[in-house]
Design a protein around this motif. Sequence first.
Motif, PDB file in Angstrom:
ATOM      1  N   GLN A   2      -1.189  -0.839   6.435  1.00 46.03           N
ATOM      2  CA  GLN A   2      -0.927   0.399   5.697  1.00 46.03           C
ATOM      3  C   GLN A   2      -1.780   0.455   4.429  1.00 46.03           C
ATOM      4  O   GLN A   2      -1.980  -0.553   3.758  1.00 46.03           O
ATOM      5  CB  GLN A   2       0.553   0.480   5.324  1.00 46.03           C
ATOM      6  N   PRO A   3      -2.286   1.616   4.087  1.00 40.00           N
ATOM      7  CA  PRO A   3      -3.083   1.720   2.860  1.00 40.00           C
ATOM      8  C   PRO A   3      -2.227   1.505   1.619  1.00 40.00           C
ATOM      9  O   PRO A   3      -1.025   1.794   1.618  1.00 40.00           O
ATOM     10  CB  PRO A   3      -3.630   3.148   2.918  1.00 40.00           C
ATOM     11  N   LEU A   4      -2.845   0.989   0.590  1.00 42.18           N
ATOM     12  CA  LEU A   4      -2.222   0.901  -0.722  1.00 42.18           C
ATOM     13  C   LEU A   4      -2.392   2.264  -1.385  1.00 42.18           C
ATOM     14  O   LEU A   4      -3.497   2.665  -1.728  1.00 42.18           O
ATOM     15  CB  LEU A   4      -2.889  -0.189  -1.556  1.00 42.18           C
ATOM     16  N   ARG A   5      -1.296   2.986  -1.544  1.00 42.86           N
ATOM     17  CA  ARG A   5      -1.357   4.345  -2.077  1.00 42.86           C
ATOM     18  C   ARG A   5      -1.213   4.300  -3.599  1.00 42.86           C
ATOM     19  O   ARG A   5      -0.208   3.825  -4.112  1.00 42.86           O
ATOM     20  CB  ARG A   5      -0.268   5.211  -1.459  1.00 42.86           C
ATOM     21  N   LEU A   6      -2.223   4.793  -4.282  1.00 45.84           N
ATOM     22  CA  LEU A   6      -2.228   4.773  -5.738  1.00 45.84           C
ATOM     23  C   LEU A   6      -2.216   6.196  -6.284  1.00 45.84           C
ATOM     24  O   LEU A   6      -2.878   7.086  -5.753  1.00 45.84           O
ATOM     25  CB  LEU A   6      -3.462   4.041  -6.256  1.00 45.84           C
ATOM     26  N   CYS A   7      -1.459   6.398  -7.351  1.00 40.20           N
ATOM     27  CA  CYS A   7      -1.453   7.680  -8.056  1.00 40.20           C
ATOM     28  C   CYS A   7      -2.497   7.634  -9.152  1.00 40.20           C
ATOM     29  O   CYS A   7      -2.639   6.625  -9.843  1.00 40.20           O
ATOM     30  CB  CYS A   7      -0.091   7.938  -8.698  1.00 40.20           C
TER      31      CYS A   7
END
Length: 233
Positions: A18-23
């Motif tokens: 899963q991608p590392l989702r960053l804001c």
Amino acid sequence: VILTLSAPVLRAGADDIQPLRLCADPTNLPFSSDDASKPGFYVEVGKALGQALGRPVAYDWYKSYFGKRTVRVTLLGRQCDAMIGLPLSEDFMGPAVIFSKPLLTQTYALVSAKGSKIASIDDLKGKRVAVQYESTPQNLLAQRDEIDKVTVLSPEEGMKVLDQGKADVAFIWGPVAGWLNKTEYNDRYAIQSTDGPGLSWTSAIGFAKTSKELRDQVDAALPGLQATISELT
């Protein structure tokens, strides 16, 4: 047959990562930008962090000037897994947000011509000093009659009036000053960090309180990224 069967298995394994989702803010240089040609410090750190964790990185872009509302909508709204650059403070968002180890200490800075020997606030006597409206430097110098204050609305304007000769020193946010000095002013100014109440703060990576496992993984990876972080700053 073995080769034929193994290929789909390998592809499935890669798809399971899963991608590392960053804001991040799409227009907040020098920290972040959705322009791949000049991504900014936090985006570069995010890229290095994703590589260290063996995960691709995906971004949820949202303007940061909404402050805590941004954190509630994005990070706490599960639109992303982490947000780089939040203030490392127990008072920030209460227990809803947990933090990584310290990432970077940011300060206000005194910006002046090289060779001017401006090293502290005491050296500002008799100088014209650009200060941002309603900032800590403006409040700090408000009672110093021996210093001529030049009020500006942004660090960018502070650098501009300094470069135009309308101020002798700019007392502005250091990261922006350093970035502008490098990208727009050919590194012709000296930048001196300051210290004191309200003049500096430490940033970290923020997570929702339910993401302790990811926070621990990031903390384990950060020591290996210190050389990259130092190079970027």
